[in-house]
Design a protein around this motif. Structure first.
Motif, short mmCIF file in Angstrom:
data_model
loop_
_atom_site.label_atom_id
_atom_site.label_comp_id
_atom_site.label_asym_id
_atom_site.label_seq_id
_atom_site.Cartn_x
_atom_site.Cartn_y
_atom_site.Cartn_z
N UNK A 79 -4.31 -1.93 -5.68
CA UNK A 79 -4.26 -1.95 -7.13
C UNK A 79 -3.34 -0.88 -7.69
N UNK A 80 -3.48 0.36 -7.22
CA UNK A 80 -2.75 1.48 -7.80
C UNK A 80 -1.47 1.74 -7.03
N UNK A 81 -0.34 1.40 -7.66
CA UNK A 81 0.96 1.59 -7.05
C UNK A 81 1.76 2.59 -7.89
N UNK A 82 2.74 3.25 -7.29
CA UNK A 82 3.46 4.28 -8.04
C UNK A 82 4.24 3.75 -9.24
N UNK A 83 4.56 2.46 -9.23
CA UNK A 83 5.35 1.90 -10.33
C UNK A 83 4.61 0.78 -11.06
N UNK A 84 3.26 0.80 -11.00
CA UNK A 84 2.50 -0.20 -11.74
C UNK A 84 1.22 -0.59 -11.06
N UNK A 85 0.61 -1.63 -11.60
CA UNK A 85 -0.66 -2.15 -11.10
C UNK A 85 -0.39 -3.29 -10.12
N UNK A 86 -1.08 -3.27 -8.99
CA UNK A 86 -0.93 -4.35 -8.03
C UNK A 86 -1.28 -5.71 -8.60
N UNK A 87 -2.12 -5.74 -9.63
CA UNK A 87 -2.44 -7.02 -10.27
C UNK A 87 -1.20 -7.67 -10.86
N UNK A 88 -0.25 -6.86 -11.30
CA UNK A 88 0.98 -7.41 -11.85
C UNK A 88 1.78 -8.15 -10.78
N UNK A 89 1.68 -7.69 -9.54
CA UNK A 89 2.33 -8.39 -8.44
C UNK A 89 1.76 -9.79 -8.31
N UNK A 90 0.44 -9.88 -8.32
CA UNK A 90 -0.21 -11.18 -8.17
C UNK A 90 0.10 -12.07 -9.37
N UNK A 91 0.01 -11.52 -10.56
CA UNK A 91 0.32 -12.32 -11.76
C UNK A 91 1.73 -12.91 -11.69
N UNK B 168 0.85 -1.19 0.00
CA UNK B 168 0.00 0.00 0.00
C UNK B 168 0.89 1.24 0.00
N UNK B 169 0.70 2.11 -1.02
CA UNK B 169 1.58 3.27 -1.14
C UNK B 169 1.04 4.52 -0.47
N UNK B 170 -0.21 4.50 -0.03
CA UNK B 170 -0.77 5.68 0.63
C UNK B 170 -0.02 5.91 1.95
N UNK B 171 0.63 7.06 2.13
CA UNK B 171 1.47 7.27 3.32
C UNK B 171 0.69 7.32 4.62
N UNK B 172 -0.62 7.54 4.55
CA UNK B 172 -1.44 7.52 5.76
C UNK B 172 -2.09 6.16 5.97
N UNK B 173 -2.69 5.61 4.90
CA UNK B 173 -3.45 4.36 5.04
C UNK B 173 -2.53 3.17 5.30
#
Length: 221
Positions: free
Chosen positions: A55-67, A11-16
Motif C-alpha cells: 500500500x505505502x510506496x514512496x511515490x504514492x498509494x499502491x491502490x493507485x497501481x491497482x486502479x 514493495x519498497x522496503x529494502x529488506x522485506x
C-alpha cells in the motif's frame, strides 16, 4: 520460457522486498519493483499471473497501481500487502480492484496459499472458453467450430489464444505476446504470423487487430 507462473512484487522496503522475492522465487518467476511508477510500467507492458502490491510506496498509494491497471482492463489478480489492517482499509483495497488483502507482518506459507487461490482460476481456463459461437479447449489444444467441428491448434497457437481469452477485454501488444509465448530471440513478426495461422484455421474475427496497439480476443458470430 520456464513454464512457471510470473509475479510482480511491488514493495519498497529494502529488506522485506528482497526477502519476498527470494522466498517466492522457489515457485515463481518474480520481478521486484519499489515504486508506483515502475509498478505501472511493468504491469501495463509485461504479463504476470498475479500482482503483490504494497500500500505505502514512496511515490504514492499502491491502490493507485491497482486502479490504473483496472482502468486499462488488466484483470490480473492483485493481492495488497499492508500494515493497515482496519476493516475500512481492506474494503478500500477491494473497492479499488484488489482481489485479496494480507496484513503485515504475515506468514509466507499464508502468502503462498493465497497466491495459489488467486491463480487457481487461470487453471480453470483449460476446460472450455466460449468465443462467440466457437468453443476453445486450451488443454486439448482445439477450437470447435459452430460450422465444421473440431479444429486442432499447435502448442504455440493454443498458448497465444489462451492468453487473449484469459483477458478478453484487454489489448495485448505484440511484444507482450512475444515474451509470453515464444522463445527468446524470436522477432515480433512471429506474433503476426501465428495470429495469421489461427485466423486461417478458424475465422478472421476470432482475433481482433487494434490498430497501432496490438491484438485482443475477437467476437466472431
Amino acid at each position: 520460457m520456464t513454464g512457471r507462473g510470473r509475479i510482480l512484487v511491488v514493495e519498497d522496503d529494502p529488506r522485506l522486498g528482497p526477502i519476498i522475492r527470494d522466498v517466492l522465487s522457489a515457485s515463481w518467476d518474480v520481478e521486484l519493483v519499489a515504486t508506483r511508477v515502475d509498478a505501472l510500467e511493468a504491469a501495463l507492458h509485461r504479463l504476470f499471473d498475479v500482482l503483490v502490491v504494497d500500500r505505502r510506496l514512496p511515490d504514492g498509494d499502491g491502490l493507485d497501481v491497482v486502479r490504473e491497471v483496472r482502468r486499462f482492463r488488466v484483470t490480473t489478480p492483485a493481492l495488497m500487502l499492508t500494515a493497515l489492517g482496519e476493516v475500512h482499509d481492506r474494503v478500500s483495497g477491494l473497492d479499488a480492484g484488489a482481489n485479496d488483502y494480507l496484513v503485515k507482518p504475515f506468514d509466507f506459507d499464508e502468502l503462498n496459499a493465497r497466491l495459489r487461490v488467486l491463480t487457481r482460476g487461470a487453471d480453470a481456463l483449460g476446460r472450455v472458453v466460449e468465443i462467440g459461437g466457437w468453443s476453445f479447449y486450451p488443454e486439448d489444444h482445439t477450437v470447435h467450430s459452430p460450422y465444421s467441428g473440431r479444429v486442432a491448434l499447435t502448442d504455440r497457437e493454443s498458448e497465444l489464444l489462451a492468453i487473449l481469452a484469459a483477458e478478453p477485454d484487454r489489448v495485448f501488444t505484440r511484444e507482450q505476446l512475444l515474451s509470453a509465448v515464444f522463445e527468446r530471440g524470436e522477432q515480433v513478426g512471429t506474433v503476426d504470423t501465428y495470429v495469421h495461422y489461427i485466423r486461417r484455421k478458424t475465422e478472421r474475427d476470432l482475433i481482433a487487430t487494434v490498430r497501432g496497439r496490438g491484438y485482443r480476443l475477437g467476437t466472431p458470430a
